[in-house]
Design an enzyme around this catalytic site. Structure first.
Site, PDB file in Angstrom:
ATOM      1  N   GLY A   1      47.115  43.093  37.388  1.00 42.81           N
ATOM      2  CA  GLY A   1      47.906  42.367  36.456  1.00 42.81           C
ATOM      3  C   GLY A   1      47.243  41.920  35.286  1.00 42.81           C
ATOM      4  CE  LYS A  28      51.392  42.959  42.463  1.00 48.39           C
ATOM      5  NZ  LYS A  28      50.211  42.550  41.584  1.00 48.39           N
ATOM      6  CG  ASN A  77      52.625  45.488  45.496  1.00 54.00           C
ATOM      7  OD1 ASN A  77      53.743  45.018  45.967  1.00 54.00           O
ATOM      8  ND2 ASN A  77      51.979  44.840  45.429  1.00 54.00           N
ATOM      9  CD  GLU A  79      49.697  39.741  43.693  1.00 56.21           C
ATOM     10  OE1 GLU A  79      50.701  39.957  44.093  1.00 56.21           O
ATOM     11  OE2 GLU A  79      49.034  40.134  42.563  1.00 56.21           O
ATOM     12  CB  SER A 103      45.562  47.279  34.883  1.00 54.38           C
ATOM     13  OG  SER A 103      45.798  46.131  35.085  1.00 54.38           O
ATOM     14  CG  HIS A 116      48.345  42.465  47.156  1.00 59.05           C
ATOM     15  ND1 HIS A 116      48.295  41.527  46.641  1.00 59.05           N
ATOM     16  CD2 HIS A 116      48.459  43.597  46.615  1.00 59.05           C
ATOM     17  CE1 HIS A 116      48.307  42.001  45.091  1.00 59.05           C
ATOM     18  NE2 HIS A 116      48.491  43.369  45.314  1.00 59.05           N
ATOM     19  CD  GLU A 153      45.683  46.704  44.924  1.00 55.53           C
ATOM     20  OE1 GLU A 153      46.553  47.229  44.145  1.00 55.53           O
ATOM     21  OE2 GLU A 153      46.088  45.605  45.405  1.00 55.53           O
TER      22      GLU A 153
HETATM   23  P1  PGA Z   1      49.024  45.819  38.651  1.00 52.92           P
HETATM   24  O1  PGA Z   1      49.229  45.379  40.189  1.00 52.92           O
HETATM   25  O2  PGA Z   1      49.161  47.475  38.760  1.00 52.92           O
HETATM   26  O3  PGA Z   1      50.144  45.219  37.979  1.00 52.92           O
HETATM   27  O4  PGA Z   1      47.672  45.528  38.405  1.00 52.92           O
HETATM   28  C1  PGA Z   1      48.590  46.145  41.433  1.00 52.92           C
HETATM   29  C2  PGA Z   1      48.767  45.484  42.743  1.00 52.92           C
HETATM   30  O5  PGA Z   1      48.596  44.170  42.887  1.00 52.92           O
HETATM   31  O6  PGA Z   1      48.908  46.256  43.704  1.00 52.92           O
END
Ligand code: PGA
Length: 245
Positions: free
Chosen positions: A170, A11, A9, A94, A210, A92, A164
């Site tokens: 992140g 982003k 992903n 976010e 992560s 997601h 998630e």
């Molecule tokens: P990350 O993000 O692997 O950087 O923690 C995962 C995601 O938001 O899909």
């Protein structure tokens, strides 16, 4: 037997030139993988990514649930389908936190995608506060129940769920394989309750938060984890290859 699927992903990362560069380095090497692999690129790079990705699935990061109309800045499912996009991430955290995505819009988007024969990658997961207050099960079950409302049994089998935990995205804090497995099993159980065991055993559940080359193996060896949704570690060609190989 469920086939695992790993999706990077991206982003809001990578220009069109950077996308081409990444795919030139990575796509050819991704033949004969034991699993499915893809990259969710920003909208403006979807068309070019489709040209360069022969082995990787090109995934969209969002869509609108209406067919067309006065929705400045939005992208319809038909527009994605015209580019031969097959998979779309919806809900997601976010987008839920920063762009007003709700359980209701996730459900509308999922139904629209399924009606067009596409694969929704439905994200769910709890906040740190909810995790610390032992609300994970309640929160995730509610997200799943709302997301699947009105979705038929046949369609439900084709959906991909991404669990998630928001506190692991992140942050470098991965949920332990044990925690991730526990929640993915709760999700599978919820699907069995909403539908039946066949759907529950068919549907794929990814873990995200992560994930890196050094922890992916343990996570994917869990019985209820069928892949990963990976942010940060999917951006560099070598690390991406470290994940899928
Ligand atoms: P990350 O993000 O692997 O950087 O923690 C995962 C995601 O938001 O899909």
């Amino acid at each position: 037997m469920r086939k695992s699927i790993i999706i990077g992903n991206w982003k809001m990362h990578k220009t069109t030139s950077e996308t081409i560069e990444f795919l030139k380095q990575v796509d050819d090497v991704c033949t004969n993988l034991e699993l499915e692999a893809g990259v969710a690129v920003p909208y403006v790079n979807l068309a070019v990514a489709k040209q360069y990705a022969k082995n990787l699935i090109v995934v969209a990061q969002n869509c609108h649930y209406e067919d067309f109309g006065a929705f400045t800045g939005e992208i319809s499912v038909d527009m994605l389908q015209d580019l031969k996009i097959t998979h779309v991430i919806i809900g997601h955290s976010e987008r839920r936190e920063m762009f007003n995505e709700t359980n209701e819009t996730v459900n509308l988007k999922a139904k629209k995608l399924l009606a067009k024969g596409m694969v929704p990658v439905i994200c769910c997961g709890e906040t740190l506060y909810q995790y610390e207050n032992n609300e994970t099960q309640k929160v995730v079950e509610n997200q799943i129940e709302k997301a699947f409302q009105g979705i038929t049994l046949e369609d439900a089998k084709t959906v991909i769920i991404a669990y998630e935990p928001i506190w692991a995205i992140g942050t470098g804090k991965t949920a332990t394989a044990e925690i991730a497995q526990k929640v993915c099993a709760i999700i599978r159980n919820k699907i069995a309750n909403l539908y039946d065991n066949v759907v529950a055993n068919t549907i794929r559940i990814q873990y995200g938060g992560s994930v890196k080359p050094d922890n992916i193996k343990e996570l994917l060896s869990q019985p209820d984890i069928d892949g990963a949704l990976v942010g940060g570690a999917s951006l560099e060609p070598q690390t991406f290859l470290g994940l899928v190989k």
